[in-house]
Design an enzyme around this catalytic site. Structure first.
Site, PDB file in Angstrom:
ATOM      1  N   ASP A 193      84.940  -8.048 -55.833  1.00  0.00           N
ATOM      2  CA  ASP A 193      85.133  -7.023 -54.803  1.00  0.00           C
ATOM      3  C   ASP A 193      86.120  -5.930 -55.221  1.00  0.00           C
ATOM      4  OD1 ASP A 193      83.583  -8.773 -53.168  1.00  0.00           O
ATOM      5  OD2 ASP A 193      85.387  -9.827 -52.523  1.00  0.00           O
ATOM      6  N   GLU A 249      76.827  -5.158 -45.984  1.00  0.00           N
ATOM      7  CA  GLU A 249      78.280  -5.318 -45.879  1.00  0.00           C
ATOM      8  C   GLU A 249      78.956  -4.373 -46.843  1.00  0.00           C
ATOM      9  OE1 GLU A 249      79.142  -9.432 -46.793  1.00  0.00           O
ATOM     10  OE2 GLU A 249      78.193  -9.336 -48.748  1.00  0.00           O
TER      11      GLU A 249
END
Ligand code: FUB
Length: 459
Positions: free
Chosen positions: A47, A221
């Site tokens: 991420d 997302e």
């Protein structure tokens, strides 16, 4: 490799070496040289939110570990804390250490191992770190996740978390964008993507959350918003088929409406279910940071961050990014040149394998299995010193001769005989030609049997 070369020129001009050396010296911290993908080779990272602060690029990733039976949920994400990494040249990444642990978040569950995708931004000399985690009180919120802020005076922290999460926000994957007029926005996801204005204090919402319905179907997302030439880009991972791929939409306003445009990166070739990214401009080159689980082939929740160059069409559309091993940045000739992170290879006689399958952090080796098989590694910088000796870490089951050549004119730089020996050994050979500037290199098996090369360096 047009991508890599364009970036290289820019960085080279920026006089990167003196700046890095000085900074590391003054700060008393060690640089870790990994110019290729994955960027970080001593821990799992995911991420990545990349931000440019001053002359350095910072990456705020999540930190994956492997959860045992007694710690967290087995075979699931296990993410107890965050580190931050920075670089001036995309080659040497400095790990500034842990900047926030789940145990330090007053409102968070200290055992949840749910410190998922974060982001960070600077405003008026303060650094705001946004992170999701599970709320201590399990009855709060549908997903149990909220988003908090921790503040620091420096991009490396230490970050001090606020007492409470941001009011009115349930979900994960915070992303902050500050528009040219100074208005800040917070984006996040929970099944869908949400966005709202932030107050000047960067800690509270200043408007009702808006939901963005792009696209209509499939899990979505990880929002990342940026502006370029007056166009606002809402980018996100989306499951269109089986696993996440990176897509984007554009609009004329930070809160939309946004129109779906296309795919930035296809699904992972390694079947990693998630992807999560950021897009940042560093020294006139846009970069896509993302993750994959190449260092953990059997467990896709231990991921590793990567970067590749990103380009736009004249109309402002994003060209699809193909993941590379080589990544971005220039490799100094005196560093270990990892030919397994090749830019190109012959169509025969080359395979890439882990050096040690029980310790993947040792990285990969290239196996040249037939005479004339080769691998090419782009952009090695010979500026720092005259290279006299080539060192190869190699071994061979039958013995063979390796040749090292420059990429453009195929001039021979060095050749070395690798003996029949199952043990890794460092072989040295003279460098036969003076090399200057930035060069692509080719490593070739001239003759003999299977030869394995872990790395080589020029001194
Ligand atoms: O890393 C945990 C979660 O996986 C992130 O928050 C999502 O974006 C996905 O990458």
């Amino acid at each position: 490799m047009k991508n890599n070369n364009r970036l290289i020129k820019t960085i080279y001009m920026a006089g990167r070496k003196s700046a890095t050396a000085l900074l590391l010296l003054v700060a008393g911290i060690a640089g870790n040289a990994w110019a290729q993908n994955p960027l970080i080779m001593d821990q799992f990272t995911a991420d990545p939110s990349a931000r440019v602060f001053g002359d350095r690029i910072y990456v705020y990733p999540s930190h994956d570990i492997y959860c045992s039976e007694n710690n967290g949920r087995k075979n699931w994400f296990c993410m107890p804390d965050y580190h931050v990494f920075s670089s001036t040249d995309l080659q040497e990444w400095t790990d500034h250490g842990m900047i926030l642990s789940q145990e330090d978040v007053p409102w968070g569950d200290p055992d949840a191992n749910s410190m998922w995708a974060p982001d960070a931004i600077e405003r008026n000399g303060k650094y705001y770190f946004y992170f999701p985690t599970r709320i201590k009180d399990a009855s709060a919120g549908e997903s149990g996740f909220s988003i908090g802020v921790a503040i620091a005076d420096n991009p490396e922290g230490p970050f001090e978390p606020q007492q409470e999460p941001i009011k009115g926000v349930q979900g994960i994957d915070p992303n902050v964008f500050i528009d040219k007029d100074g208005q800040a926005y917070l984006y996040w996801s929970q099944g869908k993507i949400f966005g709202a204005k932030l107050k000047d204090n960067m800690l509270e919402l200043a408007s009702e959350p808006k939901v963005f319905e792009v696209p209509q179907k499939g899990h979505i997302e990880g929002p990342w918003v940026f502006e370029r030439n007056g166009k606002y880009y809402l980018t996100y991972p989306h499951v269109a088929n089986n696993t996440e791929r990176l897509e984007y939409a554009t609009g004329n306003n930070p809160l939309g409406p946004f129109e779906h445009q296309g795919v930035i990166m296809d699904e992972s070739p390694n079947n990693t279910w998630t992807n999560h990214h950021s897009i940042t401009e560093f020294r006139d080159q846009y970069l896509l940071f993302y993750h994959d689980s190449e260092l953990s082939p059997n467990f896709d929740k231990n991921r590793s961050i990567r970067a590749d160059s990103l380009f736009f069409t004249e109309d402002g559309l994003i060209e699809k990014v193909i993941p590379t091993h080589r990544g971005v940045g220039i490799t100094d000739s005196s560093n270990k040149i990892q030919f397994d992170r090749y830019s190109e290879r012959s169509e025969f006689g080359v395979s890439i394998r882990f050096v040690d399958t029980t310790d993947t952090f040792q990285g990969w080796k290239v196996v040249l299995e037939e005479p004339e098989a080769w691998v090419k590694y782009n952009s090695v910088d010979f500026a720092s010193a005259k290279s006299k000796i080539a060192k190869f870490r190699a071994r061979s089951s039958g013995g063979g001769m390796l040749q090292l050549m420059t990429g453009r004119k195929e001039e021979l730089l060095s050749e070395v005989e690798i003996e029949e020996n199952s043990k890794w050994k460092i072989y040295t050979a003279p460098v036969q030609k003076e090399v200057k500037g930035i060069q692509d290199l080719i490593l070739k098996l001239k003759n003999g049997d299977k030869v394995e090369v872990d790395w080589l360096t020029l001194e």
